[in-house]
Scaffold this motif. Structure first.
Motif, PDB file in Angstrom:
ATOM      1  N   ARG A   1      36.491  52.522  -2.655  1.00 55.96           N
ATOM      2  CA  ARG A   1      37.926  52.189  -2.620  1.00 55.96           C
ATOM      3  C   ARG A   1      38.126  50.741  -3.048  1.00 55.96           C
ATOM      4  O   ARG A   1      39.029  50.440  -3.840  1.00 55.96           O
ATOM      5  N   ALA A   2      37.285  49.844  -2.542  1.00 56.79           N
ATOM      6  CA  ALA A   2      37.384  48.436  -2.920  1.00 56.79           C
ATOM      7  C   ALA A   2      37.139  48.264  -4.420  1.00 56.79           C
ATOM      8  O   ALA A   2      37.854  47.505  -5.090  1.00 56.79           O
ATOM      9  N   LEU A   3      36.141  48.978  -4.966  1.00 52.83           N
ATOM     10  CA  LEU A   3      35.868  48.908  -6.404  1.00 52.83           C
ATOM     11  C   LEU A   3      37.038  49.425  -7.221  1.00 52.83           C
ATOM     12  O   LEU A   3      37.345  48.901  -8.291  1.00 52.83           O
ATOM     13  N   GLN A   4      37.683  50.466  -6.709  1.00 52.85           N
ATOM     14  CA  GLN A   4      38.792  51.063  -7.444  1.00 52.85           C
ATOM     15  C   GLN A   4      39.971  50.107  -7.564  1.00 52.85           C
ATOM     16  O   GLN A   4      40.611  50.022  -8.606  1.00 52.85           O
ATOM     17  N   ILE A   5      40.235  49.354  -6.506  1.00 51.76           N
ATOM     18  CA  ILE A   5      41.424  48.497  -6.515  1.00 51.76           C
ATOM     19  C   ILE A   5      41.117  47.017  -6.752  1.00 51.76           C
ATOM     20  O   ILE A   5      42.027  46.224  -6.939  1.00 51.76           O
TER      21      ILE A   5
END
Length: 137
Positions: free
Chosen positions: A84-88
């Protein structure tokens, strides 16, 4: 030999971050984590059967089962949060923060495993923390 495997782990972890950042574009982060997990499951069980290690299943103690399951849950939570952190976020900022796990691991190893916390490990923790801060600011 452990050093070679540790270095390979670092290389593969770096590749994981870059490949994941590219692959997660337009994909729900939870779905991406599930796909990654399925690949890891197949790969891990493949190694178990390739090395004929499956016979050791019956020898695993209840305590080991408990902690391996808890470790798996922690890994799952870590991967879900990481994807999730990588996505955003930017990989160049997410990854250094993720690597603060080194500092947290050293502290937890001192508290729970009673491993030695030396001046050298303290200095390393401070430098990793400072380096992380420098990279993300």
């Amino acid at each position: 030999m452990w050093l070679i495997f540790a270095l390979l782990s670092a290389v593969f972890a770096a590749l994981t971050s870059i490949l994941a950042k590219i692959g997660i574009d337009g994909v729900n982060s939870n779905l991406a984590t599930a796909i990654r997990t399925m690949v890891v499951v197949v790969m891990a069980w493949g190694m178990v059967f390739l090395t004929d290690a499956q016979h050791g299943l019956s020898n695993i103690s209840q305590r080991s089962w408990l902690f391996l399951i808890l470790s798996g849950l922690a890994t799952g939570a870590s991967w879900l949060c990481y994807y999730r952190a990588l996505q955003i976020g930017e990989a160049s900022k997410v990854v250094p923060i993720d690597k603060l796990s080194v500092v947290i691991t050293l502290v937890l190893a001192f508290v729970f495993l009673h491993e030695k916390f030396t001046i050298k490990s303290l200095a390393g923790c401070v430098l990793i923390g400072a380096g992380t801060l420098l990279m993300v600011v």
